[in-house]
Scaffold this motif. Structure first.
Motif, short mmCIF file in Angstrom:
data_model
loop_
_atom_site.label_atom_id
_atom_site.label_comp_id
_atom_site.label_asym_id
_atom_site.label_seq_id
_atom_site.Cartn_x
_atom_site.Cartn_y
_atom_site.Cartn_z
N LEU A 254 -5.64 2.85 1.53
CA LEU A 254 -5.61 3.34 0.04
C LEU A 254 -6.61 4.22 -0.21
O LEU A 254 -6.57 5.02 -1.20
N MET A 255 -7.30 4.70 0.92
CA MET A 255 -8.65 5.57 0.74
C MET A 255 -8.22 7.07 0.28
O MET A 255 -9.06 7.40 -0.62
N ASP A 256 -7.07 7.55 0.62
CA ASP A 256 -6.77 8.92 0.23
C ASP A 256 -5.73 8.83 -0.67
O ASP A 256 -4.75 9.56 -0.61
N ASP A 257 -5.50 7.67 -1.31
CA ASP A 257 -4.33 7.33 -2.42
C ASP A 257 -4.44 8.62 -3.28
O ASP A 257 -5.49 9.14 -3.81
N PRO A 258 -3.21 9.45 -3.73
CA PRO A 258 -3.38 10.35 -4.63
C PRO A 258 -3.65 10.09 -5.92
O PRO A 258 -3.98 11.15 -6.98
N ALA B 111 -14.50 14.30 5.65
CA ALA B 111 -13.47 13.79 4.43
C ALA B 111 -13.22 14.93 3.37
O ALA B 111 -14.19 15.95 3.04
N SER B 112 -12.60 14.74 2.40
CA SER B 112 -12.02 15.56 1.29
C SER B 112 -13.06 15.10 0.18
O SER B 112 -13.71 14.25 0.25
N ALA B 113 -13.32 16.18 -0.71
CA ALA B 113 -14.12 16.02 -1.99
C ALA B 113 -13.68 14.59 -2.69
O ALA B 113 -14.54 13.90 -3.00
N GLU B 114 -12.58 14.33 -2.54
CA GLU B 114 -12.00 13.12 -3.25
C GLU B 114 -12.62 11.94 -2.53
O GLU B 114 -12.89 10.99 -3.40
N ARG B 115 -12.56 11.78 -1.15
CA ARG B 115 -12.92 10.73 -0.31
C ARG B 115 -14.27 10.49 -0.44
O ARG B 115 -14.73 9.58 -0.53
N VAL C 42 0.64 -1.28 0.10
CA VAL C 42 0.02 -0.10 0.08
C VAL C 42 0.86 1.10 -0.10
O VAL C 42 0.45 2.28 -0.28
N GLY C 43 2.09 1.18 0.36
CA GLY C 43 3.17 2.30 0.62
C GLY C 43 4.02 2.38 -0.84
O GLY C 43 5.01 3.06 -0.69
N ASP C 44 3.85 1.47 -1.75
CA ASP C 44 4.70 1.43 -2.73
C ASP C 44 4.75 2.46 -3.62
O ASP C 44 3.68 3.13 -3.81
N PRO C 45 5.82 3.33 -4.16
CA PRO C 45 5.94 4.14 -5.14
C PRO C 45 5.02 4.07 -6.43
O PRO C 45 4.64 5.06 -6.99
N ASP C 46 4.84 2.83 -6.77
CA ASP C 46 4.25 2.59 -8.04
C ASP C 46 2.82 2.50 -7.89
O ASP C 46 2.05 1.61 -7.09
N GLN C 47 2.11 3.15 -8.59
CA GLN C 47 0.66 3.41 -8.26
C GLN C 47 -0.07 2.06 -8.76
O GLN C 47 -1.04 1.65 -8.20
N HIS C 48 0.59 1.19 -9.59
CA HIS C 48 0.17 0.35 -10.19
C HIS C 48 0.28 -0.96 -9.08
O HIS C 48 -0.70 -1.80 -8.95
N GLU C 49 1.10 -1.09 -8.42
CA GLU C 49 1.28 -1.90 -7.33
C GLU C 49 0.57 -1.72 -6.26
O GLU C 49 -0.06 -2.53 -5.45
N ARG C 50 0.30 -0.41 -5.87
CA ARG C 50 -0.86 -0.05 -4.75
C ARG C 50 -2.26 -0.44 -5.29
O ARG C 50 -2.91 -1.00 -4.43
N ARG C 51 -2.55 -0.48 -6.46
CA ARG C 51 -3.73 -0.52 -6.70
C ARG C 51 -3.98 -2.12 -6.82
O ARG C 51 -5.05 -2.56 -6.44
#
Length: 379
Positions: free
Chosen positions: A185-189, A223-227, A143-152
């Motif tokens: 991962l709820m607030d992932d960029p 919550a933020s708008a994105e969340r 969940v903390g990996d720099p690669d977005q595909h791996e976080r997904r």
């Protein structure tokens, strides 16, 4: 018409796969692989084609999984060097699922390595099924990996009801072990990752709506708008079904002082045309109401019973004494996802999940045979 999905795996792609693997394995029998992977390929559907190519990999790569994994990892793209990527990696997923669980950590590592070039979500599920605790212990570190595909992959690969993939019955029964992953991962960029979280929560809500509604209630304040968008998308099945807590999470409380009228412009609809209707809402109370307006078409089934399908319409706020009219056309077009029968159907208006008005209408089909059904979709 778009090309059938099965054509994503074709003979030219098999040849490219063979070239990429052969470049890193001099002993690889390229010709045998191509022969096995294309024998009868054109007659198969997408997942059947993938299984055929997987079987060709099983027959031609080393039987020793660490050696095979080393070849496959070397065959992935690197810098400006092309390699196994895209739909080529669907059968590779299946190969890893078939051979890799006896080499648990190595198999998971290979799936993690390939996922930036396609996804490892199909192969990873066999590992979760084999040893859920061990698999999730590794996946949760991604969940903390720099690669977005791996976080997904941490979210998408653990979805209990992932489409096209094997179901995860333990997580269908008890999804609690993956909630920490989804929370992280709820607030992932990346919206790409957040949408996967929403889809996983929606999967869980199909079996545990109260659990997900409570989870969302615990994460929506401040919550933020994105969340908020994520949480609302995660609630879509519950909102369509009128789940009270899910509706309350987004301010849609029972509208007790609301008048709802439904007017049909045409009581009969010819196949290929549309049902025109108007919804008129009036707030006769003393406080404003936040409203989620949906409508359901109750389709006739083969046995004559009715089956509802809910469609999103509009959200709005009505001040005291205010009225609002909504005009819609519900068009019916033939596709392959619904059998449609002629006869009396019903349309119902749902306000904050509660049926507030309904009318019947008749569908006329162009066939002279009243028992004939056609495939159509309502949009």
């Amino acid at each position: 018409m778009p090309e059938p999905l099965k054509k994503l795996l074709h003979e030219e792609l098999v040849g490219d796969m063979a070239d990429h693997v052969a470049a890193h394995a001099p002993a690889f029998d390229r010709e045998r692989f191509v022969t096995l992977a294309t024998d009868g390929l054109v007659a198969l559907e997408l997942m059947e084609r993938s299984a055929l190519i997987r079987d060709a990999l099983l027959a031609t790569l080393p039987g020793d999984f660490p050696k095979a994994a080393s070849i496959l990892k070397a065959s992935l793209p690197a810098a400006d060097t092309p390699g196994l990527s895209g739909w080529m990696l669907l059968p590779v997923n299946q190969f890893i699922a078939a051979r890799g669980t006896d080499h648990f950590d190595l198999g998971l590592d290979l799936l993690k390595a390939l996922t930036p070039h396609f996804t490892g979500e199909f192969g990873i599920r066999q590992f979760i099924h084999r040893d859920q605790q061990r698999a999730l212990a590794t996946i949760s570190t991604w969940v903390g990996d720099p690669d977005q595909h791996e976080r997904r992959l941490a979210s998408e690969g653990t979805r209990p009801r992932l489409p096209w993939a094997m179901r995860l019955p333990q997580l269908v029964k008890d999804p609690a072990p993956i909630l920490p992953i989804l929370t992280a991962l709820m607030d992932d960029p990346e919206d790409y990752v957040r949408r996967s979280v929403a889809n996983s929560l929606n999967d869980i809500a199909k079996d545990h709506p109260d659990l997900v509604a409570a989870f969302i209630a615990g994460h929506i304040d401040g919550a933020s708008a994105e969340r908020r968008r994520l949480l609302k998308h995660a609630s879509r099945t519950m909102l369509k079904k009128g789940h009270a807590q899910a509706l309350a999470n987004f301010g849609f409380d029972p509208a007790t002082a609301l008048t709802c009228e439904l007017r049909l412009q045409n009581g009969e609809v010819a196949f290929g045309e549309g049902l025109d209707f108007e919804i008129r809402l009036t707030n006769s109370g003393e406080t404003a109401h936040s409203l989620m307006i949906d409508y359901a078409i109750h389709h006739i089934k083969a046995d004559g019973s009715l089956s509802p399908k809910v469609f999103k319409c509009k959200t709005l706020t009505l001040a005291p004494g205010q009225s609002h009219a909504i005009e819609r056309r519900h068009a019916m077009r033939p596709i392959t996802t619904r059998r449609y029968y002629p006869g009396e159907h019903r349309i119902a208006v749902l306000v904050n999940g509660a049926e507030s008005a309904s009318e019947s209408f008749v569908l006329r089909m162009p066939s002279p045979d009243p028992g004939q059904c056609l495939f159509v979709r309502c949009t």
